[in-house]
Design an enzyme around this catalytic site. Structure first.
Site, PDB file in Angstrom:
ATOM      1  N   ASP A   1     115.083  18.460  -5.117  1.00 18.47           N
ATOM      2  CA  ASP A   1     113.840  18.901  -5.740  1.00 18.47           C
ATOM      3  C   ASP A   1     113.913  20.352  -6.205  1.00 18.47           C
ATOM      4  O   ASP A   1     114.813  21.113  -5.823  1.00 18.47           O
ATOM      5  CB  ASP A   1     112.681  18.790  -4.746  1.00 18.47           C
ATOM      6  CG  ASP A   1     112.316  17.371  -4.399  1.00 18.47           C
ATOM      7  OD1 ASP A   1     113.026  16.446  -4.839  1.00 18.47           O
ATOM      8  OD2 ASP A   1     111.326  17.185  -3.678  1.00 18.47           O
TER       9      ASP A   1
ATOM     10  N   HIS B   1     116.595  20.276  -1.428  1.00 18.17           N
ATOM     11  CA  HIS B   1     116.203  21.193  -2.499  1.00 18.17           C
ATOM     12  C   HIS B   1     117.418  21.952  -3.012  1.00 18.17           C
ATOM     13  O   HIS B   1     118.141  22.571  -2.218  1.00 18.17           O
ATOM     14  CB  HIS B   1     115.140  22.168  -1.997  1.00 18.17           C
ATOM     15  CG  HIS B   1     113.883  21.486  -1.533  1.00 18.17           C
ATOM     16  ND1 HIS B   1     113.794  20.866  -0.299  1.00 18.17           N
ATOM     17  CD2 HIS B   1     112.690  21.310  -2.155  1.00 18.17           C
ATOM     18  CE1 HIS B   1     112.582  20.335  -0.176  1.00 18.17           C
ATOM     19  NE2 HIS B   1     111.898  20.587  -1.283  1.00 18.17           N
TER      20      HIS B   1
END
Length: 255
Positions: free
Chosen positions: A53, A202
């Site tokens: 992400d 992430h």
């Protein structure tokens, strides 16, 4: 009488089965991937979908190199403005797409969309669509909501926009200052059996890119797991993008 009833029941079952459309196992899997429905893990065993992400960011290109070297395919849930303007990372975006990784949406501005009305949600999604059409010529059909917030009008809006909604079944905790070594323990705890995993990671943290990802590539190989896109782990490799041919707008592009 009992024999007659049983015979009639058999005839009814056979007739009902004959009326059903014939579908391959893959088609059944594809039908299970429905827009506007939360999906937490893979539907195919023996797979691991590395999903990242918050990018694109400084480490995107480096992460693509690591994945490519390891023979892995990843999924990038990108925003428009969270870590700078997506257009400023145009080369990295194009590189990831050209390498066969899945590009997907994480909304334009990374706000809690469960608190937004339908029009606001649509704007968050269409701005990412426009950027990806301008950069690589596709509109994503997959997204992961910021903060995993799926309340309010969010899911119904995603259904109307033909978006498959991904969350996760493993949390690396990199967003919460968990070290790569602590993240590794989460994968080991979950194990490699059963249906494949979709982790929350992430790409904006160097530890995730440089330490956790290489470890995951090795861990997957040791456990005979295939490293694939989220769409592939759901048996939906042909459905990772919205159907149609899309025309980029005229630049220059700005956020």
């Amino acid at each position: 009488m009992l024999a007659n009833n049983l015979a009639a029941g058999v005839v009814l079952l056979v007739s009902s089965a004959a009326a059903l459309p014939t579908m391959s196992p893959l088609e059944y899997v594809k039908r299970a991937v429905s827009p506007g429905v939360i999906i937490q893990k893979c539907t195919n065993p023996g797979m691991l979908a590395l999903a990242y992400d918050d990018g694109p960011y400084t480490y995107t290109s480096q992460l693509v190199d690591i994945l490519d070297k390891g023979g892995a395919k990843g999924t990038f849930f990108w925003t428009g403005t969270l870590y700078g303007c997506i257009y400023n990372q145009a080369n990295a975006v194009k590189k990831a797409f050209a390498s066969g990784h899945q590009v997907a949406s994480h909304s334009w501005s990374h706000q809690r969309m469960g608190s937004m009305n339908a029009n606001q949600i649509r704007t968050e999604m269409t701005r990412v669509e426009d950027a990806l059409v301008n950069l690589v010529g596709v509109k994503p059909a997959y997204m992961r909501p910021p903060y995993l917030d799926t309340g309010g009008q969010f899911l119904s809006t995603m259904k109307s926009m033909n978006y498959k909604v991904i969350t996760n079944d493993i949390d690396s905790g990199d967003w919460n200052n968990r070290s790569p070594q602590q993240s590794q323990q989460e994968f080991q705890r979950a194990g490699a059996g059963g249906m494949g995993h979709i982790p929350l990671m992430h790409e904006v943290y160097p530890g995730t890119v440089n330490t956790l990802t290489p470890w995951l590539i090795n861990w997957a190989k040791q456990n005979n797991l295939k490293l694939v896109t989220v769409a592939e782990c759901l048996g939906d490799a042909q459905g990772m993008y919205q159907p149609g041919n899309f025309t980029p707008t005229t630049g220059p592009f700005r956020c």
